[in-house]
Design a protein around this motif. Structure first.
Motif, short mmCIF file in Angstrom:
data_model
loop_
_atom_site.label_atom_id
_atom_site.label_comp_id
_atom_site.label_asym_id
_atom_site.label_seq_id
_atom_site.Cartn_x
_atom_site.Cartn_y
_atom_site.Cartn_z
N GLU A 50 0.99 -1.35 -0.49
CA GLU A 50 -0.03 0.15 0.01
C GLU A 50 1.14 1.66 -0.04
O GLU A 50 0.51 2.06 -0.89
N ASP A 51 1.89 1.51 1.31
CA ASP A 51 3.37 2.16 0.63
C ASP A 51 3.24 2.34 -1.06
O ASP A 51 3.31 3.84 -1.56
N HIS A 52 3.57 1.95 -1.43
CA HIS A 52 4.59 1.59 -2.51
C HIS A 52 3.21 2.40 -3.69
O HIS A 52 2.97 2.95 -4.77
N LEU A 53 1.54 1.98 -3.49
CA LEU A 53 0.78 2.43 -3.86
C LEU A 53 0.50 3.96 -3.92
O LEU A 53 0.56 4.77 -4.93
N ARG A 54 1.06 4.31 -2.80
CA ARG A 54 0.63 5.87 -2.44
C ARG A 54 1.96 6.42 -3.35
O ARG A 54 1.49 7.98 -3.52
N HIS A 55 3.07 5.58 -3.36
CA HIS A 55 3.90 6.73 -3.45
C HIS A 55 4.05 6.56 -5.06
O HIS A 55 3.69 7.63 -5.45
N LEU A 56 3.47 5.14 -5.71
CA LEU A 56 3.47 5.58 -7.16
C LEU A 56 1.59 6.59 -7.34
O LEU A 56 2.58 7.53 -8.10
N GLN A 57 1.37 6.72 -6.85
CA GLN A 57 -0.51 8.10 -6.88
C GLN A 57 0.98 9.33 -6.69
O GLN A 57 0.72 10.18 -7.96
N VAL A 58 1.15 10.02 -6.09
CA VAL A 58 2.29 10.75 -5.57
C VAL A 58 2.78 11.48 -7.18
O VAL A 58 3.37 12.27 -7.44
N LEU A 59 4.02 9.92 -7.56
CA LEU A 59 4.52 10.49 -8.81
C LEU A 59 3.99 10.25 -9.80
O LEU A 59 4.49 11.42 -10.58
N ASN A 60 2.74 9.83 -9.74
CA ASN A 60 2.23 9.74 -11.55
C ASN A 60 1.86 11.35 -11.22
O ASN A 60 1.51 11.77 -12.17
N GLU A 61 1.30 12.23 -9.82
CA GLU A 61 1.28 13.36 -10.22
C GLU A 61 1.84 13.83 -10.58
O GLU A 61 1.96 15.41 -10.90
N MET A 62 3.52 14.03 -9.95
CA MET A 62 4.43 15.27 -10.23
C MET A 62 4.89 14.48 -11.90
O MET A 62 5.05 15.68 -12.21
N ALA A 63 4.44 13.52 -12.45
CA ALA A 63 4.55 13.25 -14.17
C ALA A 63 3.91 14.10 -14.28
O ALA A 63 3.94 14.63 -15.49
N ARG A 64 2.63 14.25 -14.25
CA ARG A 64 1.53 14.99 -14.15
C ARG A 64 2.24 16.48 -14.19
O ARG A 64 1.82 17.75 -15.47
N GLU A 65 2.15 17.11 -14.07
CA GLU A 65 2.13 18.60 -13.56
C GLU A 65 4.63 18.66 -14.20
O GLU A 65 3.91 19.91 -14.59
N LEU A 66 4.95 17.84 -14.25
CA LEU A 66 5.95 17.69 -14.88
C LEU A 66 5.93 17.88 -16.66
O LEU A 66 6.45 18.15 -17.01
N VAL A 68 5.07 15.00 -18.18
CA VAL A 68 6.29 13.78 -18.30
C VAL A 68 4.66 12.82 -18.63
O VAL A 68 3.89 12.70 -17.60
N GLU A 69 4.90 11.53 -19.86
CA GLU A 69 3.89 10.83 -19.24
C GLU A 69 4.37 10.15 -18.73
O GLU A 69 5.76 9.36 -18.15
N ALA A 70 3.76 9.44 -17.81
CA ALA A 70 4.41 8.56 -16.80
C ALA A 70 3.90 6.94 -16.83
O ALA A 70 2.56 6.66 -18.06
N PRO A 71 4.80 6.21 -17.01
CA PRO A 71 4.65 4.88 -17.50
C PRO A 71 3.64 3.99 -16.70
O PRO A 71 3.61 4.32 -15.70
N SER A 72 2.88 2.91 -17.70
CA SER A 72 2.05 2.57 -16.90
C SER A 72 2.43 1.13 -16.99
O SER A 72 1.04 0.12 -15.75
N GLU A 73 3.05 0.63 -16.59
CA GLU A 73 3.68 -1.39 -16.36
C GLU A 73 5.40 -0.36 -15.80
O GLU A 73 5.99 0.30 -16.32
#
Length: 150
Positions: A50-66, A68-73
């Motif tokens: 669950e921690d990793h899923l939260r990390h991924l959620q934050v990183l995907n938001e960072m990618a959007r803000e930057l 950047v197309e976030a990898p999906s896998e």
């Protein structure tokens, strides 16, 4: 396996590589949960996932803000992270946890380096430091728990 994640020259590359790393970690956690005989261990590993899923959620938001197309896998490293778990399954829960600990070594290093990245804004650095603490906690639990089984 030693990761180079965290050494990227741009924040965009760093975020992209951390997203790959998180996808790889999540796949390893799922493999681990399926293979552990001790259901209490599986439950603890699920909370770490669950921690990793939260990390991924934050990183995907960072990618959007930057922009950047976030990898999906995950990437090719996913075969290594999950393959170690599959091979360790032959030797039982202690071996599985030790294999997971080596995967955590990479995420600990990656987030520790990311927290010092020169292009990271304060909010990003704070997230990277928190993620680093999460990874340290995961790694310590895996190491200690595996040692009690030996």
């Amino acid at each position: 396996m030693v990761t180079m994640v965290g050494n990227e020259s741009s924040i965009e590359e760093l975020v992209t590589d951390l997203i790959y790393l998180e996808h790889d970690a999540i796949a390893a956690y799922e493999s681990c949960i399926e293979r552990l005989d001790n259901k209490e261990f599986s439950a603890q590993i699920a909370t770490f996932r669950e921690d990793h899923l939260r990390h991924l959620q934050v990183l995907n938001e960072m990618a959007r803000e930057l922009g950047v197309e976030a990898p999906s896998e995950g990437d090719m490293k996913q075969m290594l992270t999950t393959g170690k778990i599959a091979m360790a399954d032959i030797m039982g829960d202690a071996a599985i946890l030790r294999a997971m600990k080596t995967n955590e070594d990479d995420t600990v290093s990656a987030y520790e380096r990311a927290s010092r990245h020169e292009d990271a804004i304060p909010a990003s650095k704070a997230f990277f430091m928190k993620a680093h603490q999460d990874e340290e906690r995961h790694r310590a639990w895996m190491s200690t728990t595996a040692d009690t089984l030996s």
